[in-house]
Motif scaffolding. Structure first.
Motif, PDB file in Angstrom:
ATOM      1  N   VAL A 127       0.894  -1.241  -0.013  1.00  0.00           N
ATOM      2  CA  VAL A 127       0.174  -0.048  -0.002  1.00  0.00           C
ATOM      3  C   VAL A 127       0.819   1.141  -0.054  1.00  0.00           C
ATOM      4  CG1 VAL A 127      -1.653   1.306   1.305  1.00  0.00           C
ATOM      5  CG2 VAL A 127      -1.771  -0.970   1.176  1.00  0.00           C
ATOM      6  N   ALA A 128       1.877   1.245   0.813  1.00  0.00           N
ATOM      7  CA  ALA A 128       2.771   2.598   1.044  1.00  0.00           C
ATOM      8  C   ALA A 128       3.604   2.753  -0.190  1.00  0.00           C
ATOM      9  CB  ALA A 128       3.800   2.217   2.150  1.00  0.00           C
ATOM     10  N   LEU A 129       4.188   1.739  -0.999  1.00  0.00           N
ATOM     11  CA  LEU A 129       4.846   1.683  -2.253  1.00  0.00           C
ATOM     12  C   LEU A 129       3.958   2.087  -3.620  1.00  0.00           C
ATOM     13  CD1 LEU A 129       7.141  -1.102  -2.132  1.00  0.00           C
ATOM     14  CD2 LEU A 129       7.664   1.228  -1.540  1.00  0.00           C
ATOM     15  N   CYS A 130       2.655   1.827  -3.570  1.00  0.00           N
ATOM     16  CA  CYS A 130       1.731   2.058  -4.494  1.00  0.00           C
ATOM     17  C   CYS A 130       1.392   3.653  -4.242  1.00  0.00           C
ATOM     18  CB  CYS A 130       0.532   1.326  -4.442  1.00  0.00           C
ATOM     19  SG  CYS A 130       0.677  -0.366  -4.762  1.00  0.00           S
ATOM     20  N   ILE A 131       1.481   4.113  -3.099  1.00  0.00           N
ATOM     21  CA  ILE A 131       1.112   5.467  -3.059  1.00  0.00           C
ATOM     22  C   ILE A 131       2.300   6.437  -3.017  1.00  0.00           C
ATOM     23  CG2 ILE A 131       0.268   7.348  -1.490  1.00  0.00           C
ATOM     24  CD1 ILE A 131      -1.554   5.106  -0.189  1.00  0.00           C
ATOM     25  N   ALA A 132       3.197   5.966  -2.408  1.00  0.00           N
ATOM     26  CA  ALA A 132       4.497   6.801  -2.416  1.00  0.00           C
ATOM     27  C   ALA A 132       5.383   6.905  -3.742  1.00  0.00           C
ATOM     28  CB  ALA A 132       5.442   6.160  -1.207  1.00  0.00           C
ATOM     29  N   VAL A 133       5.729   5.976  -4.505  1.00  0.00           N
ATOM     30  CA  VAL A 133       6.466   6.054  -5.652  1.00  0.00           C
ATOM     31  C   VAL A 133       5.852   7.002  -6.833  1.00  0.00           C
ATOM     32  CG1 VAL A 133       7.592   4.518  -7.446  1.00  0.00           C
ATOM     33  CG2 VAL A 133       7.524   3.795  -5.113  1.00  0.00           C
ATOM     34  N   PRO A 134       4.669   6.833  -7.276  1.00  0.00           N
ATOM     35  CA  PRO A 134       4.261   7.732  -8.142  1.00  0.00           C
ATOM     36  C   PRO A 134       4.138   9.133  -7.699  1.00  0.00           C
ATOM     37  CG  PRO A 134       2.383   6.097  -7.403  1.00  0.00           C
ATOM     38  CD  PRO A 134       3.736   5.732  -6.661  1.00  0.00           C
ATOM     39  N   VAL A 135       3.419   9.512  -6.287  1.00  0.00           N
ATOM     40  CA  VAL A 135       3.702  10.828  -5.747  1.00  0.00           C
ATOM     41  C   VAL A 135       5.051  11.302  -5.775  1.00  0.00           C
ATOM     42  CG1 VAL A 135       2.871  12.172  -3.745  1.00  0.00           C
ATOM     43  CG2 VAL A 135       1.357  10.369  -4.535  1.00  0.00           C
ATOM     44  N   ALA A 136       5.994  10.493  -5.268  1.00  0.00           N
ATOM     45  CA  ALA A 136       7.219  11.106  -5.162  1.00  0.00           C
ATOM     46  C   ALA A 136       7.792  11.280  -6.400  1.00  0.00           C
ATOM     47  CB  ALA A 136       8.360  10.060  -4.295  1.00  0.00           C
ATOM     48  N   LEU A 137       7.854  10.706  -7.398  1.00  0.00           N
ATOM     49  CA  LEU A 137       8.209  10.891  -8.813  1.00  0.00           C
ATOM     50  C   LEU A 137       7.671  12.036  -9.465  1.00  0.00           C
ATOM     51  CD1 LEU A 137       8.280   7.108 -10.366  1.00  0.00           C
ATOM     52  CD2 LEU A 137      10.085   8.471  -9.938  1.00  0.00           C
ATOM     53  N   LEU A 138       6.423  12.178  -9.348  1.00  0.00           N
ATOM     54  CA  LEU A 138       5.783  13.537 -10.071  1.00  0.00           C
ATOM     55  C   LEU A 138       5.878  14.853  -9.263  1.00  0.00           C
ATOM     56  CD1 LEU A 138       2.079  11.970 -10.680  1.00  0.00           C
ATOM     57  CD2 LEU A 138       3.937  12.255 -12.320  1.00  0.00           C
ATOM     58  N   SER A 139       6.111  14.570  -7.988  1.00  0.00           N
ATOM     59  CA  SER A 139       6.841  15.636  -7.001  1.00  0.00           C
ATOM     60  C   SER A 139       7.934  16.160  -7.532  1.00  0.00           C
ATOM     61  CB  SER A 139       6.343  15.511  -5.719  1.00  0.00           C
ATOM     62  OG  SER A 139       4.974  15.017  -5.052  1.00  0.00           O
ATOM     63  N   ALA A 140       8.595  15.122  -7.428  1.00  0.00           N
ATOM     64  CA  ALA A 140      10.373  15.522  -7.761  1.00  0.00           C
ATOM     65  C   ALA A 140      10.413  16.223  -9.239  1.00  0.00           C
ATOM     66  CB  ALA A 140      11.114  14.357  -7.661  1.00  0.00           C
ATOM     67  N   TRP A 141       9.531  15.735 -10.299  1.00  0.00           N
ATOM     68  CA  TRP A 141       9.772  16.196 -11.596  1.00  0.00           C
ATOM     69  C   TRP A 141       9.344  17.638 -11.679  1.00  0.00           C
ATOM     70  CZ3 TRP A 141      12.422  14.927 -15.687  1.00  0.00           C
ATOM     71  CH2 TRP A 141      11.990  15.292 -16.707  1.00  0.00           C
ATOM     72  N   LYS A 142       8.091  18.014 -10.912  1.00  0.00           N
ATOM     73  CA  LYS A 142       8.132  19.638 -10.917  1.00  0.00           C
ATOM     74  C   LYS A 142       7.909  20.123  -9.408  1.00  0.00           C
ATOM     75  CE  LYS A 142       5.487  19.406 -15.370  1.00  0.00           C
ATOM     76  NZ  LYS A 142       4.144  19.962 -15.885  1.00  0.00           N
ATOM     77  N   PRO A 143       9.206  20.022  -9.146  1.00  0.00           N
ATOM     78  CA  PRO A 143       9.161  20.789  -7.553  1.00  0.00           C
ATOM     79  C   PRO A 143       8.832  22.146  -7.444  1.00  0.00           C
ATOM     80  CG  PRO A 143      11.359  20.726  -8.353  1.00  0.00           C
ATOM     81  CD  PRO A 143      10.680  20.105  -9.419  1.00  0.00           C
ATOM     82  N   GLY A 144       7.657  22.283  -6.216  1.00  0.00           N
ATOM     83  CA  GLY A 144       7.018  23.498  -6.096  1.00  0.00           C
ATOM     84  C   GLY A 144       5.843  23.575  -6.833  1.00  0.00           C
ATOM     85  N   GLY A 145       5.445  22.735  -7.769  1.00  0.00           N
ATOM     86  CA  GLY A 145       4.150  22.661  -8.244  1.00  0.00           C
ATOM     87  C   GLY A 145       3.061  22.271  -7.522  1.00  0.00           C
TER      88      GLY A 145
END
Length: 335
Positions: A127-145
């Motif tokens: 459960v944690a990985l299914c949430i954390a991995v996509p959210v972290a990838l998208l957040s890091a791609w556009k930081p501050g968005g």
């Protein structure tokens, strides 16, 4: 090839083999020392507890003679080294003692409960990985968005919410209001796979949502560092797609801290899932240890402590090997 050319090649191969053996022998030696110290500490628990464990087992009406005979039968009067030798000798033959409250073999009890705790842990990590991995990838791609700001705020909120509050909230929503999932209890997978999954959902969500906040913050920070590297800029300049760049070039080297968290979590889950297992009445190692602590059942406590320490040490060793697989530079630095 001449003999003078073969000799340096053989010498180099021998040195490489010795280096690899020393790289494995060192961690194994440290692991053995840690486990020995933990075992010695666990066997001192009856002496550190206030009062006598015999009184808790025999009741307040036990005579001094009965208490003395009980303690002598369990080896509580032996020195710690003698007790450790006897306990380890029995443990190597699969005998971890018997529960003082139920009289059942601790080995059999743990054999039934460890799979339950591991299933709960793995479901929570999924459960944690299914949430954390996509959210972290998208957040890091556009930081501050917008997504990054929402994810950051949400992670801080989840980190501030105690696990038992989240568990009670999930019970109130899914079991009381919607009545779609059972609030407590457990069904083994071998008895009924569907009921097993229904009983697994709420405790797994409680664990997974809490871990997702930690995973997201950890992975996002590591991804930001990775995306600033020169080889990422070179891949962008060659026109590599965003998805491939994130998944194949950035995620793998950034996942090392995540691997550490998951690996150590496997070990600590054996004794650290007390809250969730007690809240949802899951018959795992955590609830078993909680009951043993309340009843001063020290053979159970000793076994859980030693097995948990063994799991942590083994997980740490496996994580070190995974590090070398995920980032070959680490293996190069150890040579």
């Amino acid at each position: 090839m001449t003999a003078s050319a073969v000799r340096p090649a053989r010498t180099g191969a021998v040195r490489h083999s010795v280096t690899r053996l020393s790289a494995v022998a060192g961690p194994l030696g440290r692991a053995g020392a840690v486990l020995l110290l933990v075992t010695l500490g666990a066997l001192r628990l009856p002496q550190l507890m206030p009062g006598s464990p015999a009184v808790a087992a025999l009741g307040p009406t036990a005579t001094p003679e009965q208490v003395a005979a009980f303690e002598a039968g369990l080896g509580l009067h032996d020195d710690v080294l003698t007790a450790a030798r006897h306990w380890l000798g029995a443990a190597l033959h699969g005998d971890l003692g018997h529960s003082l409250t139920s009289g059942a073999a601790v080995t059999a009890e743990l054999a039934d409960r460890i799979p339950v705790t591991l299933e709960l842990f793995l479901a929570g990590q999924l459960v944690a990985l299914c949430i954390a991995v996509p959210v972290a990838l998208l957040s890091a791609w556009k930081p501050g968005g917008p997504l990054d700001r929402v994810a950051t705020a949400g992670a801080f909120v989840w980190l501030a919410v105690p696990g038992f509050v989240l568990g009670l909230l999930l019970i109130w929503i899914a079991a009381v209001q919607l009545r779609i999932l059972p609030a407590t209890g457990w069904t083994p997978f071998t008895d009924d796979p569907v009921e097993n999954l229904r009983h697994l959902v709420l405790p797994a969500l409680t664990l997974g949502l809490t871990e997702a906040a930690v995973f997201t913050r950890t992975l996002r920070g590591q991804l930001l560092d990775t995306l600033d590297q020169t080889y990422i800029a070179a891949a962008r300049s060659r026109g590599m797609g965003t998805g491939r760049l994130l998944l194949r070039r950035a995620l793998r080297p950034s996942s090392l801290p995540l691997v550490t968290l998951i690996g150590i979590g496997i070990g600590t889950s054996l004794g650290g899932s007390v809250l969730v297992e007690t809240l949802f009445a899951v018959p795992g190692v955590g609830s078993f240890a909680a009951g043993a602590i309340s009843s001063r059942d020290f053979p159970v406590i000793q076994a859980v402590v030693v097995i948990s320490a063994t799991a942590v040490v083994a997980a740490t060793f496996v994580v070190d090997l995974l590090y070398r697989t995920l980032d070959p530079r680490i293996a190069h630095d150890h040579r």
